[in-house]
Design an enzyme around this catalytic site. Sequence first.
Site, PDB file in Angstrom:
ATOM      1  N   ASP A 146       0.918  -0.841   0.007  1.00  0.00           N
ATOM      2  CA  ASP A 146      -0.256   0.459   0.546  1.00  0.00           C
ATOM      3  C   ASP A 146       1.053   1.421  -0.122  1.00  0.00           C
ATOM      4  O   ASP A 146       1.011   1.180   1.390  1.00  0.00           O
ATOM      5  CB  ASP A 146      -0.843  -0.207   1.317  1.00  0.00           C
ATOM      6  CG  ASP A 146      -1.858   0.791   0.742  1.00  0.00           C
ATOM      7  OD1 ASP A 146      -2.281   1.262  -0.080  1.00  0.00           O
ATOM      8  OD2 ASP A 146      -1.715   2.355   1.895  1.00  0.00           O
ATOM      9  N   TYR A 160       3.111   9.377   0.966  1.00  0.00           N
ATOM     10  CA  TYR A 160       4.812   8.935   1.397  1.00  0.00           C
ATOM     11  C   TYR A 160       5.806   9.594   1.677  1.00  0.00           C
ATOM     12  O   TYR A 160       6.405   9.180   2.509  1.00  0.00           O
ATOM     13  CB  TYR A 160       3.712   7.363   1.865  1.00  0.00           C
ATOM     14  CG  TYR A 160       2.804   6.798   1.442  1.00  0.00           C
ATOM     15  CD1 TYR A 160       1.469   7.576   2.588  1.00  0.00           C
ATOM     16  CD2 TYR A 160       2.425   6.094   2.116  1.00  0.00           C
ATOM     17  CE1 TYR A 160       0.565   7.415   3.060  1.00  0.00           C
ATOM     18  CE2 TYR A 160       0.861   5.683   2.031  1.00  0.00           C
ATOM     19  CZ  TYR A 160       0.052   5.999   2.918  1.00  0.00           C
ATOM     20  OH  TYR A 160      -1.492   6.167   2.695  1.00  0.00           O
ATOM     21  N   LYS A 194      -1.930   6.234  -4.881  1.00  0.00           N
ATOM     22  CA  LYS A 194      -2.956   7.070  -4.521  1.00  0.00           C
ATOM     23  C   LYS A 194      -2.854   8.463  -4.737  1.00  0.00           C
ATOM     24  O   LYS A 194      -1.615   8.424  -4.680  1.00  0.00           O
ATOM     25  CB  LYS A 194      -3.451   7.006  -2.877  1.00  0.00           C
ATOM     26  CG  LYS A 194      -3.216   5.880  -2.444  1.00  0.00           C
ATOM     27  CD  LYS A 194      -3.881   5.946  -0.568  1.00  0.00           C
ATOM     28  CE  LYS A 194      -3.209   4.712   0.031  1.00  0.00           C
ATOM     29  NZ  LYS A 194      -2.530   4.502   0.348  1.00  0.00           N
ATOM     30  N   HIS A 230      -7.106   9.481  -2.572  1.00  0.00           N
ATOM     31  CA  HIS A 230      -6.935   9.137  -1.233  1.00  0.00           C
ATOM     32  C   HIS A 230      -7.481   9.838  -0.622  1.00  0.00           C
ATOM     33  O   HIS A 230      -7.719   9.502   0.608  1.00  0.00           O
ATOM     34  CB  HIS A 230      -5.450   9.933  -1.011  1.00  0.00           C
ATOM     35  CG  HIS A 230      -4.596   9.956   0.093  1.00  0.00           C
ATOM     36  ND1 HIS A 230      -3.139   9.589  -0.114  1.00  0.00           N
ATOM     37  CD2 HIS A 230      -5.160   8.648   1.376  1.00  0.00           C
ATOM     38  CE1 HIS A 230      -2.659   8.779   0.738  1.00  0.00           C
ATOM     39  NE2 HIS A 230      -3.485   8.623   1.628  1.00  0.00           N
TER      40      HIS A 230
HETATM   41  N1  NAP Z   1      -5.748   5.887   3.427  1.00  0.00           N
HETATM   42  C1  NAP Z   1      -5.393   6.548   3.781  1.00  0.00           C
HETATM   43  O1  NAP Z   1      -5.579   7.743   4.335  1.00  0.00           O
HETATM   44  C2  NAP Z   1      -4.361   5.546   5.010  1.00  0.00           C
HETATM   45  C3  NAP Z   1      -3.887   6.675   6.054  1.00  0.00           C
HETATM   46  C4  NAP Z   1      -2.978   6.057   7.507  1.00  0.00           C
HETATM   47  C5  NAP Z   1      -2.801   5.118   6.893  1.00  0.00           C
HETATM   48  N2  NAP Z   1      -2.963   4.307   5.356  1.00  0.00           N
HETATM   49  C6  NAP Z   1      -1.839   2.893   5.163  1.00  0.00           C
HETATM   50  O2  NAP Z   1      -2.344   2.238   6.352  1.00  0.00           O
HETATM   51  C7  NAP Z   1      -0.998   1.859   6.640  1.00  0.00           C
HETATM   52  C8  NAP Z   1      -0.855   1.230   8.041  1.00  0.00           C
HETATM   53  O3  NAP Z   1      -2.042   2.273   9.165  1.00  0.00           O
HETATM   54  P1  NAP Z   1      -1.183   3.062   9.868  1.00  0.00           P
HETATM   55  O4  NAP Z   1       0.196   3.081   9.138  1.00  0.00           O
HETATM   56  O5  NAP Z   1      -1.960   4.965  10.165  1.00  0.00           O
HETATM   57  O6  NAP Z   1      -0.780   2.825  11.152  1.00  0.00           O
HETATM   58  P2  NAP Z   1      -0.511   0.904  11.960  1.00  0.00           P
HETATM   59  O7  NAP Z   1      -0.641  -0.680  10.541  1.00  0.00           O
HETATM   60  O8  NAP Z   1      -2.064   0.630  13.172  1.00  0.00           O
HETATM   61  O9  NAP Z   1      -0.454   1.291  12.841  1.00  0.00           O
HETATM   62  C9  NAP Z   1       1.219   0.868  12.912  1.00  0.00           C
HETATM   63  C10 NAP Z   1       1.857   1.545  13.656  1.00  0.00           C
HETATM   64  O10 NAP Z   1       2.038  -0.324  14.281  1.00  0.00           O
HETATM   65  C11 NAP Z   1       3.210  -1.097  14.813  1.00  0.00           C
HETATM   66  N3  NAP Z   1       3.480  -2.322  15.059  1.00  0.00           N
HETATM   67  C12 NAP Z   1       3.063  -2.873  13.387  1.00  0.00           C
HETATM   68  N4  NAP Z   1       3.650  -3.904  13.871  1.00  0.00           N
HETATM   69  C13 NAP Z   1       2.869  -4.535  15.404  1.00  0.00           C
HETATM   70  C14 NAP Z   1       3.153  -5.632  16.002  1.00  0.00           C
HETATM   71  N5  NAP Z   1       3.526  -6.238  15.515  1.00  0.00           N
HETATM   72  N6  NAP Z   1       3.387  -5.477  17.665  1.00  0.00           N
HETATM   73  C15 NAP Z   1       3.849  -3.805  17.988  1.00  0.00           C
HETATM   74  N7  NAP Z   1       3.534  -3.176  16.867  1.00  0.00           N
HETATM   75  C16 NAP Z   1       3.151  -2.720  15.933  1.00  0.00           C
HETATM   76  C17 NAP Z   1       4.124  -0.093  13.962  1.00  0.00           C
HETATM   77  O11 NAP Z   1       5.529   0.057  14.709  1.00  0.00           O
HETATM   78  P3  NAP Z   1       7.162   0.033  13.840  1.00  0.00           P
HETATM   79  O12 NAP Z   1       6.660   0.391  12.838  1.00  0.00           O
HETATM   80  O13 NAP Z   1       8.028   0.430  13.639  1.00  0.00           O
HETATM   81  O14 NAP Z   1       7.466  -1.509  14.104  1.00  0.00           O
HETATM   82  C18 NAP Z   1       3.743   1.467  13.800  1.00  0.00           C
HETATM   83  O15 NAP Z   1       4.285   2.345  14.660  1.00  0.00           O
HETATM   84  C19 NAP Z   1      -0.038   2.926   6.246  1.00  0.00           C
HETATM   85  O16 NAP Z   1       0.972   2.416   6.591  1.00  0.00           O
HETATM   86  C20 NAP Z   1      -0.706   3.654   4.670  1.00  0.00           C
HETATM   87  O17 NAP Z   1       0.154   2.492   4.142  1.00  0.00           O
HETATM   88  C21 NAP Z   1      -3.865   4.469   4.797  1.00  0.00           C
END
Ligand code: NAP
Length: 323
Positions: free
Chosen positions: A50, A55, A84, A117
């Site tokens: 994704d 980003y 996006k 997006h």
């Molecule tokens: N469309 C949109 O508007 C939008 C908005 C936000 C996000 N996104 C997409 O969704 C993806 C995921 O969402 P997100 O990055 O916001 O948050 P997330 O995946 O909910 O959380 C990421 C956080 O969780 C930690 N983490 C990951 N696996 C873990 C585990 N097994 N145990 C403990 N902690 C863990 C990571 O730390 P470490 O990296 O230090 O391991 C990071 O700090 C994004 O990267 C992006 O691609 C899209």
Amino acid sequence: MAAIAAKVPTLTLNDGRQFPIVGLGTYEAPPGVVENVVRVAVDAGYRHFDCADFYENEHEVGRALRDAIREGKVTRDQLFITTKVWPNWHGRGRPTLSVQRSLKNLGLPYVDLLLIHWPTPFKQVDNDFYPQDASGQVLFDESIQLVDVWKEFEQIKRDGLTRSIGVSNFNSEQIADLIKNSSTVPAVNQVECHPYLSQEKLLEWCRQRGIHLTAYSPLARTGTAEEKNTTSPLDIPLIKELAAKYGVSPAAICIKWQTQRGVAVIPKSATKERIVSNINIFHFNLTDGEVKAINGLNKDWRNNTWSQFGINKSKNWPFNIPF
Ligand SMILES: NC(=O)c1ccc[n+]([C@@H]2O[C@H](COP(=O)([O-])OP(=O)(O)OC[C@H]3O[C@@H](n4cnc5c(N)ncnc54)[C@H](OP(=O)(O)O)[C@@H]3O)[C@@H](O)[C@H]2O)c1
């Protein structure tokens, strides 16, 4: 010993394409780190990535994916790459420029899925993701119609720059408007979704129209949740109990819950053990009762409120209606 690569089931999109149900999020995976993260992820079995122009790391993501293809680890056909279009690229002709920039950065001739997006067109400027006034409020271009952005997406698909098209952060009324005024039903709506925001109504509404949900921030971005005085979902007693029962991490429970509801899910991690464990979730199944119990943790709590930039003042702000 190298971990055995996970085999990830796919969902079938409404245009017939296969969509791996777990992918890797790449937001805030910093340049200098993300290239190795993607290599680790390919070895762990991730085929769905994704990405987004916003980003600012597509260059490195693309380099790692192209290397994996060159090294014979995967074929391009096995990969599913999403990008996006950010709201300062919504004006006529600009979505095409945005996807062309993503493709140039990724070093690829096409992506698998292109998403709008956010449904909040900003002032159309090239070099600023957040065009703002002097008080730090984002400037909008409210003359832009989302259906016109969508019709350009249809053309981008016809031109072969993407295989599928969809939306992100859209509410049901915004999607209904696209369906009514175009010939393509979005393949995907990517929205925030985790145990505190189960999105059951939007999920059912989309399901009835053949639209798949992708859950972003599936771990509620753990740290951020704590900063906002909400316990990380990974610390919820029920999630911890289920993790102990199945011998997996609390994150694995949050991810598995999504897949059992038919929701695609894109956890982000830059940590090798987590990248591996987040995708190795197909050897156990939650019971129906456990899925329902996690649904019951919902409190419609949103991590991604974006209000600091005044984006919630857009006439297209998607979260003013229940779903
Ligand atoms: N469309 C949109 O508007 C939008 C908005 C936000 C996000 N996104 C997409 O969704 C993806 C995921 O969402 P997100 O990055 O916001 O948050 P997330 O995946 O909910 O959380 C990421 C956080 O969780 C930690 N983490 C990951 N696996 C873990 C585990 N097994 N145990 C403990 N902690 C863990 C990571 O730390 P470490 O990296 O230090 O391991 C990071 O700090 C994004 O990267 C992006 O691609 C899209």
